[in-house]
Scaffold this motif. Structure first.
Motif, PDB file in Angstrom:
ATOM      1  N   MET B 186      12.278 -27.085 -32.631  1.00 42.89           N
ATOM      2  CA  MET B 186      12.215 -25.934 -31.667  1.00 42.89           C
ATOM      3  C   MET B 186      11.865 -24.487 -32.278  1.00 42.89           C
ATOM      4  O   MET B 186      11.375 -23.686 -31.764  1.00 42.89           O
ATOM      5  CB  MET B 186      13.550 -25.863 -31.139  1.00 42.89           C
ATOM      6  N   ALA B 190       9.722 -21.362 -31.104  1.00 40.52           N
ATOM      7  CA  ALA B 190      10.417 -20.215 -30.335  1.00 40.52           C
ATOM      8  C   ALA B 190       9.933 -19.137 -31.266  1.00 40.52           C
ATOM      9  O   ALA B 190       9.696 -17.900 -30.770  1.00 40.52           O
ATOM     10  CB  ALA B 190      12.045 -20.357 -30.570  1.00 40.52           C
ATOM     11  N   GLU B 199      17.658 -14.164 -31.911  1.00 42.40           N
ATOM     12  CA  GLU B 199      17.391 -14.882 -30.599  1.00 42.40           C
ATOM     13  C   GLU B 199      17.174 -16.310 -31.024  1.00 42.40           C
ATOM     14  O   GLU B 199      17.721 -17.081 -30.028  1.00 42.40           O
ATOM     15  CB  GLU B 199      16.160 -14.167 -30.224  1.00 42.40           C
ATOM     16  N   ARG B 203      19.661 -18.207 -28.373  1.00 41.17           N
ATOM     17  CA  ARG B 203      18.785 -18.776 -27.231  1.00 41.17           C
ATOM     18  C   ARG B 203      18.319 -20.243 -27.317  1.00 41.17           C
ATOM     19  O   ARG B 203      18.018 -20.999 -26.401  1.00 41.17           O
ATOM     20  CB  ARG B 203      17.349 -17.862 -26.914  1.00 41.17           C
ATOM     21  N   ILE B 204      18.428 -20.377 -28.639  1.00 37.40           N
ATOM     22  CA  ILE B 204      17.820 -22.142 -28.965  1.00 37.40           C
ATOM     23  C   ILE B 204      18.933 -22.678 -29.632  1.00 37.40           C
ATOM     24  O   ILE B 204      19.485 -23.712 -28.895  1.00 37.40           O
ATOM     25  CB  ILE B 204      16.460 -22.039 -29.782  1.00 37.40           C
ATOM     26  N   PRO B 207      22.716 -23.016 -27.491  1.00 36.47           N
ATOM     27  CA  PRO B 207      22.712 -23.721 -26.310  1.00 36.47           C
ATOM     28  C   PRO B 207      22.253 -25.166 -26.478  1.00 36.47           C
ATOM     29  O   PRO B 207      22.885 -26.080 -26.029  1.00 36.47           O
ATOM     30  CB  PRO B 207      21.465 -22.962 -25.357  1.00 36.47           C
ATOM     31  N   LEU B 208      21.629 -25.372 -27.403  1.00 34.27           N
ATOM     32  CA  LEU B 208      21.074 -26.740 -27.681  1.00 34.27           C
ATOM     33  C   LEU B 208      22.317 -27.636 -28.404  1.00 34.27           C
ATOM     34  O   LEU B 208      22.071 -29.002 -28.078  1.00 34.27           O
ATOM     35  CB  LEU B 208      19.859 -26.799 -28.471  1.00 34.27           C
ATOM     36  N   PHE B 289      19.865 -33.285 -21.996  1.00 32.84           N
ATOM     37  CA  PHE B 289      18.958 -32.420 -22.741  1.00 32.84           C
ATOM     38  C   PHE B 289      18.054 -32.902 -23.627  1.00 32.84           C
ATOM     39  O   PHE B 289      16.660 -32.769 -23.860  1.00 32.84           O
ATOM     40  CB  PHE B 289      19.749 -31.447 -23.654  1.00 32.84           C
ATOM     41  N   GLY B 292      14.878 -34.409 -22.177  1.00 33.99           N
ATOM     42  CA  GLY B 292      13.975 -33.338 -21.689  1.00 33.99           C
ATOM     43  C   GLY B 292      12.945 -33.122 -22.744  1.00 33.99           C
ATOM     44  O   GLY B 292      12.080 -32.285 -22.370  1.00 33.99           O
ATOM     45  N   HIS B 293      13.212 -33.497 -23.990  1.00 33.55           N
ATOM     46  CA  HIS B 293      12.307 -33.211 -25.027  1.00 33.55           C
ATOM     47  C   HIS B 293      10.802 -33.725 -24.946  1.00 33.55           C
ATOM     48  O   HIS B 293      10.712 -34.774 -24.465  1.00 33.55           O
ATOM     49  CB  HIS B 293      12.841 -33.744 -26.377  1.00 33.55           C
TER      50      HIS B 293
END
Lengths: 363, 293
Positions: B186, B190, B199, B203-204, B207-208, B289, B292-293
């Motif tokens: 990721m 990103a 960030e 943001r990555i 949350p992940l 999650f 979703g990858h």
């Protein structure tokens, strides 16, 4: 619109040079492809342009300015990954919005742009879904939308069709071509599939073992490959055995040809190649043509819908031929082979081994 | 006749010897505890099933302050372990090198028993410990008695420190592995879209890894909430941590006190069940999650 220039780029991974002294120029608003088998260094090249991988040697220019020390965040070369890499904890809309958030675009404008982008890629109804809830083709669209929304100077597409089935692949190819033509973004596509490159790009660069072997228009690559490797990569090809060469005539198993037109460049070390579709078959004894024709016998027939592929035995050699639709010839039929001088490919370079009686090699 | 799907039964048949022993011990123990907590213990003449013991336990000041103490100590130590563990994991994952020796050192406290951890904390943080003597030596305080009491204190600092020392590496271990997979997949995506270090983290990474961190946090919390040796060795006498309270009631020579111990145990078990449910909830979200990858 942006111009991209790579100058003498080299990259070493674990002691092995994966990109070798690569030079490439992509004109403003142009879409080109880097084509090659896996491990040929094309994805690494893409990542070097994006600023995700640092090259050991060489320079990169975007619009004439060196970007060697510009981090990926500020380079404006956005990459769409083969495996999409959508953020699984964000909705489709959230994913598309990400780049704008990073640019600190105000919320109102962000929302509006995301809606426009969702509409543009035909996913208006899916903005609230998570990546896990949409199909592979839709994920691909989201990944492209996520890249496009930041108005990149250069769009880099890494094997964008590899995970799609044939129908989706065709749909996505025209989708990407449409987008590129509409937005006129300088685009570099990486693929191992020659069709992806031929259908989408105005220029193709063929890479083998980290080396850019040839860079030119699809026609140039298909019709005048610089090496046997390139010729083979673009599909089946007959390597026409030579009997002897004289000053202005080349004698081959398929007849004698004058060194004019496309054959003008034939020299010692060259090789004559012929695509199967340039071989015409006719009934034995057909005297409509002044060209005498070479007698042969059909040894194999493969019907593939759009085309029928034949193998014809000519003087102990197997020549491949293809005809549109359902060919009338059957195995064991006697035929005459004819070929036009104009469709013969002269292949020069280190691979063009010109020995007598060279046999066709199966792919 | 209904048709039995032999294939589906197979694993249960194979595992029957183990499962039967586990279930026997577990249900017998749990059943026995429930019965005793309800005041049913024919061996010592208690026959009447009643909720009185629960009522009394809930009303007693010791229980409520113990519950609060256990909750506070577990929450603070697990939260701090989560924050520090995630921080270290993030810092390490962003390095280009792997730092294997540092990683091994970081994981070391996991294999050290809790009793040893308690001993270490005592020797370092008690008023006769290393830090107190060092402070005297450096002239910060005159006598070691002036060193702030951290062991046996009502705030449970020593207990928190011991759990923190044991728990942080556990969080680090889980989060580091998780962040590494996120890192390769990721971060490129990103950062290519403009994300900088801050960030990327907020943001990555965060949350992940949050579902994983949450699961690890729940495990830590449940353990420190239910285990007895650290607060017994390093905690105050008043208030007593809930597991210590249960232990003291349990070893009381007066056997009629046993139902109180069992009632406290049931409360601990109830909290554990709640935590297990929360763990499953977090884990299923985490799986979503990943899908979703």
């Amino acid at each position: 619109m942006t111009e991209v220039k790579l100058q003498n780029i080299s990259k070493i991974y674990n002691g092995e040079e994966t990109v070798k002294n690569l030079n490439l120029k992509v004109n403003k608003g142009e879409m080109i492809s880097l084509l090659g088998p896996s491990g040929s260094g094309k994805t690494t090249t893409l990542k070097i342009i994006a600023g995700l991988v640092e090259a050991e040697k060489g320079r990169i220019f975007i619009d004439g300015k060196s970007v060697d020390h510009v981090p990926t965040q500020k380079r404006g070369a956005v990459i769409v990954f083969q495996d999409h890499r959508l953020f699984p904890h964000m909705t489709v809309g959230g994913n598309i919005e990400f780049g704008l958030r990073m640019q600190r675009v105000p919320k109102e404008i962000r929302r509006k742009k995301v809606q426009e982008m969702l509409k543009f890629v035909g996913l208006e109804a899916h903005g609230g879904k998570f990546p896990g809830e949409i199909s592979g083709g839709q994920k691909q669209r989201v990944a492209i939308a996520r890249g496009l929304i930041v108005s990149p100077k250069v769009l880099l597409l890494d094997e964008p069709f590899s995970s799609l089935d044939q129908r989706l692949k065709e749909e996505m190819r025209s989708f990407i071509v449409d987008i590129q033509r509409t937005l006129k973004i300088t685009t570099i596509l990486v693929s191992h599939d020659k069709e992806d490159a031929l259908v989408t790009s105005s220029k193709i660069g063929v890479m083998f073992d980290g080396e850019l072997i040839q860079y030119g228009t699809p026609e140039e690559l298909y019709e005048s490959p610089k090496s046997l490797e390139v010729a083979r990569f673009f599909g089946e090809i007959n390597e026409v055995p030579l009997i002897k060469t004289e000053e202005d005539v080349i004698h081959t198993v398929l007849g004698a040809f004058r060194k004019k037109g496309t054959l003008q460049g034939f020299e010692k070390g060259s090789k004559l190649l012929l695509r199967p579709e340039a071989v015409t078959l006719s009934k034995e004894g057909n005297d409509y043509s002044s060209d005498p024709g070479i007698p042969g016998k059909i040894t194999n027939r493969i019907y593939a819908g759009e085309k029928t592929y034949y193998e014809v035995e000519v003087e102990g050699l197997r020549i491949k031929a293809s005809v549109l639709g359902r060919g009338i010839w059957q195995v064991e039929d006697s035929v005459e082979i004819r070929t036009l001088e104009a469709s013969l490919i002269v292949c020069r370079g280190k691979e063009a081994d010109n020995t007598m009686g060279a046999h066709n090699e199966k792919e | 006749m209904f048709k039995v799907n032999k294939r589906r039964l197979k694993p249960y048949i194979y595992l029957f010897p183990v499962i039967s022993i586990l279930l026997f011990v577990f249900t017998l123990g749990l059943g026995n505890s429930i019965m005793q907590s309800l005041g049913y213990r024919p061996g010592i003449g208690l026959y009447e099933v009643t909720l009185d013991y629960y009522r009394e336990v809930f009303r007693s000041g010791g229980f409520l302050s113990g519950l609060l103490f256990s909750f506070r100590v577990s929450l603070i130590s697990s939260l701090l372990a989560a924050v520090i563990g995630v921080g270290i994991a993030y810092l390490l994952v962003m390095q280009k090198k792997e730092w294997p020796v540092l990683q091994a050192l970081l994981k070391l406290p996991i294999i050290v028993p809790h009793l040893v951890a308690a001993f270490l904390i005592f020797t370092i943080f008690s008023q006769s410990g290393f830090l107190a003597r060092l402070s005297v030596l450096l002239g910060f305080i005159e006598t070691s008695r002036e060193f702030p009491p951290m062991i046996f204190d009502t705030r449970g600092i020593g207990v928190i420190l011991a759990y923190l020392w044991k728990g942080t590496p556990f969080i680090f271990l889980i989060v580091y592995q998780l962040l590494r997979t996120i890192e390769t997949e990721m971060v490129e995506a990103a950062s290519n879209l403009g994300a900088g270090g801050k960030e990327l983290f907020f943001r990555i990474f965060l949350p992940l890894s949050l579902p994983g961190v949450f699961s690890a946090f729940i495990i830590l919390f449940a353990f420190s909430f239910g285990s007895y040796e650290i607060p017994f060795l390093l905690g105050p006498t008043v208030p007593r941590a809930l597991p210590v309270l249960a232990y003291v009631e349990y070893i009381n020579p007066d056997w009629t006190n046993r139902p109180y111990a069992m009632a406290i145990n049931m409360v601990l078990a109830g909290v554990s069940v709640l935590l297990v449910w929360m763990y499953h909830w977090a884990f299923s979200r985490y799986q979503q999650f990943r899908k979703g990858h």
